[in-house]
Design an enzyme around this catalytic site. Sequence first.
Site, PDB file in Angstrom:
ATOM      1  N   ASP A   1      -9.995  -4.234  -4.734  1.00 44.70           N
ATOM      2  CA  ASP A   1      -9.574  -2.956  -4.063  1.00 44.70           C
ATOM      3  C   ASP A   1     -10.201  -1.893  -3.903  1.00 44.70           C
ATOM      4  O   ASP A   1     -10.193  -1.013  -4.957  1.00 44.70           O
ATOM      5  CB  ASP A   1      -8.164  -2.582  -4.365  1.00 44.70           C
TER       6      ASP A   1
ATOM      7  N   SER B   1       0.379  -1.505  -0.370  1.00 45.62           N
ATOM      8  CA  SER B   1      -0.347   0.165   0.120  1.00 45.62           C
ATOM      9  C   SER B   1       1.198   1.459   0.253  1.00 45.62           C
ATOM     10  O   SER B   1       1.480   1.240  -0.846  1.00 45.62           O
ATOM     11  CB  SER B   1      -1.059  -0.234   1.291  1.00 45.62           C
TER      12      SER B   1
ATOM     13  N   HIS C   1      -7.736  -4.710  -0.942  1.00 42.89           N
ATOM     14  CA  HIS C   1      -7.063  -4.351  -0.599  1.00 42.89           C
ATOM     15  C   HIS C   1      -6.054  -4.668   0.748  1.00 42.89           C
ATOM     16  O   HIS C   1      -4.826  -5.123   0.926  1.00 42.89           O
ATOM     17  CB  HIS C   1      -7.282  -2.866   0.134  1.00 42.89           C
TER      18      HIS C   1
HETATM   19  C1  MLT Z   1      -1.475   5.880  -0.530  1.00 44.48           C
HETATM   20  O1  MLT Z   1      -1.870   7.277   0.437  1.00 44.48           O
HETATM   21  O2  MLT Z   1       0.038   5.281  -0.271  1.00 44.48           O
HETATM   22  C2  MLT Z   1      -2.829   4.921  -0.740  1.00 44.48           C
HETATM   23  O3  MLT Z   1      -3.581   5.773  -0.310  1.00 44.48           O
HETATM   24  C3  MLT Z   1      -2.424   3.842   0.130  1.00 44.48           C
HETATM   25  C4  MLT Z   1      -3.190   4.307   1.816  1.00 44.48           C
HETATM   26  O4  MLT Z   1      -1.875   4.443   2.356  1.00 44.48           O
HETATM   27  O5  MLT Z   1      -4.139   4.522   2.183  1.00 44.48           O
END
Ligand code: MLT
Length: 201
Positions: free
Chosen positions: A147, A97, A178
């Site tokens: 996701d 992520s 996710h």
């Molecule tokens: C991010 O901010 O890198 C993406 O939205 C993924 C997350 O951190 O939730």
Amino acid sequence: MLFRFEAGSSPALLLLHGTGGDENDLLGLGRLLRPGAALLSPRGEVLENGQPRFFRRLAPGVFDEQDLIRRTYDLADFVEDHRERQGLGRIIAVGYSNGANIAASMLVLRPGVLAGAILFRAMVPLELPHPPQLGGIPVLIIAGRRDEMVSADQPQRLATLLIRGGAEVTLALQDAGHGIGPDDFQLAADWLAKNFGTGSG
Ligand code: MLT
């Protein structure tokens, strides 16, 4: 920068947690993916409502590009410093992520730092005027079809960006959201063994 380090074989794994995680989160995954490998696991230095991240965002999925660029360079310097100090040799990023997003940013902004990357649930980190120079390094993108954080076009767009830079990209679409689980880990372990062998070196 706070971090955990476990000495071990090369290539080393650079473990990059998701939003709200920390340097302890992915150590177990690192040991599972490549038993005996050196593990370097930093904690993101940005706090969003008390939750650690690797760079600032303006809204979910909308990144503060200047902050992302600055922190990508800082992280790349941190990694190079540890490579030298610990004699780490080749380093493969394993990011989830937010951690996958800064790993993707490091691939395009600081090619040469990473020998490969596994990107779980990643997005396109930033648009570049020129393709990055990735010289054939292997990258595995593991995306979830359901996701809720990463829009459906993102994994393919990220793959295209990296392929234009010359990376050997494998894009796997999982029947998942996710979150990540055993099916993702198995794919990643197999990909690592295929691209980097099973022993040290
Ligand atoms: C991010 O901010 O890198 C993406 O939205 C993924 C997350 O951190 O939730």
